[in-house]
Design an enzyme around this catalytic site. Structure first.
Site, PDB file in Angstrom:
ATOM      1  N   PRO A   2       0.835  -1.213   0.000  1.00  0.00           N
ATOM      2  CA  PRO A   2       0.000   0.000   0.000  1.00  0.00           C
ATOM      3  C   PRO A   2       0.869   1.261   0.000  1.00  0.00           C
ATOM      4  CG  PRO A   2      -0.645  -1.517   1.756  1.00  0.00           C
ATOM      5  CD  PRO A   2       0.624  -2.031   1.187  1.00  0.00           C
ATOM      6  N   GLU A   3       0.521   2.198  -0.845  1.00  0.00           N
ATOM      7  CA  GLU A   3       1.227   3.475  -0.901  1.00  0.00           C
ATOM      8  C   GLU A   3       0.271   4.569  -0.410  1.00  0.00           C
ATOM      9  OE1 GLU A   3       3.176   3.900  -4.730  1.00  0.00           O
ATOM     10  OE2 GLU A   3       3.436   1.728  -4.892  1.00  0.00           O
TER      11      GLU A   3
END
Ligand SMILES: [Zn+2]
Length: 276
Positions: A2-3
């Site tokens: 996840p960014e």
């Protein structure tokens, strides 16, 4: 992993559940989540505490308590939060922790590969911890000039410099490839060599891809999901990431895959050229 857009999506979904709720219990099922601390000791602090604000900095979720303490959650590779409104989380061997709230609901933390971390901070500890690790928020007060300052004098490839969280907070492999494609910059450009126009293009591209990612509620790859189990659709918008060999949306020629600093990188050799 996840960014920024994925973590922000999680934050927006979980904030209304957590904010104002009191923690009735904190069950750490996997001691590795809070190492090097003893899970029997760590979760004691926030129990009984009321959650204040749920924030985000870079790829960190910050659960603030009214006591001033903060729980810093990093999802790393495969971490996600699951919310069960009636307190009945599905039985899942990958659940590493469960927060029981006084509104009768449970928030579970699921992590297949177990690289995620939970850390508890005293009121005055969090800001210096984050300041030492993270550059500016790209969607906060930020500018092309500020981006230029962060890259100035750096000999590293542009791709690697952008993955460094101290340059800009929250970017990872997906959004860096997308921003470089959009700004027509080669991933192997010397990070400190961009002129003013290129910095402007990169700055705008970074903000555009992150905003689009948030709008699309993140990209769904492997284990990322929202707390209600729904999925984001940013993967449908990818122009470069994961598309090696496919035609470039701009020039129609096949996208190239290389490895930069150990990370798979996809770009267009024709649109993103190195200066002679
Ligand atoms: Zn192209």
């Amino acid at each position: 992993m996840p960014e920024l857009p994925e973590v922000e999506t999680v934050r927006r979904a979980i904030a209304p559940v957590l904010e104002g709720a009191r923690l009735e219990s904190v069950g750490i099922r996997d001691p590795r989540l809070v190492r090097p601390f003893d899970p029997a000791i760590v979760p004691v602090a926030p129990v009984g505490g009321r959650v204040g604000e749920v924030g985000r900095r870079g790829k960190y979720l910050i659960v603030g308590f009214e006591s001033g303490r903060s729980l810093l959650i990093h999802l790393r590779m495969t971490g996600s939060l699951r919310h069960a409104p009636s307190g009945t989380l599905a039985d899942d061997p990958y659940t590493r922790a469960v927060l029981r709230l006084d509104n009768g609901s449970d928030v579970g933390y699921r992590d297949v590969r177990r690289f995620g971390t939970w850390e508890l901070f005293e009121p005055d500890e969090l800001a210096p911890y984050l300041a030492a690790r993270l550059g500016p928020e790209p969607l906060g007060p930020f500018s092309a000039a500020r981006l230029g300052k962060r890259l100035d004098g750096r000999r590293a490839p542009l791709k690697s410099a952008l993955l460094d969280q101290r340059t800009v907070a929250g970017l990872g492999n997906i959004y860096v490839d997308e921003a470089l494609w959009r700004s027509r910059l080669h991933p192997l450009r010397v990070a400190g060599s961009l002129d003013r126009d290129e910095l402007g293009a990169l700055y705008r591209a970074v903000r555009t891809v992150l905003r689009k990612g948030i709008e699309r509620q993140g990209s769904t790859l492997r284990d990322y999901a929202m707390p209600d189990g729904a999925y984001g659709t940013m993967q449908d918008e990818f122009r470069a990431y994961g598309r090696g060999g496919e035609p470039c949306d701009r020039c129609g020629r096949p996208l190239t895959r290389i490895v930069v600093g150990g990370r798979t990188t996809t770009f267009c050799e024709h649109c993103q050229t190195l200066p002679r």
